[in-house]
Design a protein around this motif. Structure first.
Motif: not given
Length: 78
Positions: A66-71, A39-40, A43-45, A5-9
């Motif tokens: 659906e995975l972002m890398s598939d779009i 994958d997330l 993502s742009d988000q 999980w991204p290192a964030s709060k």
């Protein structure tokens, strides 16, 4: 899960996530779930600073989306 999980709060509700993980027996799906989180992260988000709550991801079974890398990049809308 927490290691990727991204290192964030946003690492909130750890106990609730752990309880859901165990209750749903998600160890068997760990590779799929972790691949989805990786994958997330591209993502742009998430690149723009918004990431969903970890508990939301587990509750809504986001790894089944659906995975972002598939779009293609031109069609990525979140």
């Amino acid at each position: 899960f927490w290691a990727v999980w991204p290192a964030s709060k946003r690492k909130v509700a750890k106990a609730a996530v752990q309880a859901k993980w165990e209750k749903q027996g998600l160890d068997e799906l760990a590779d799929t779930i972790i691949a989805n989180v990786e994958d997330l992260k591209i993502s742009d988000q998430w690149m723009k600073g918004f990431e969903p709550a970890p508990l939301t991801s587990i509750n809504q079974r986001r790894w089944e989306d659906e995975l972002m890398s598939d779009i293609p990049p031109s069609r990525r809308v979140i």
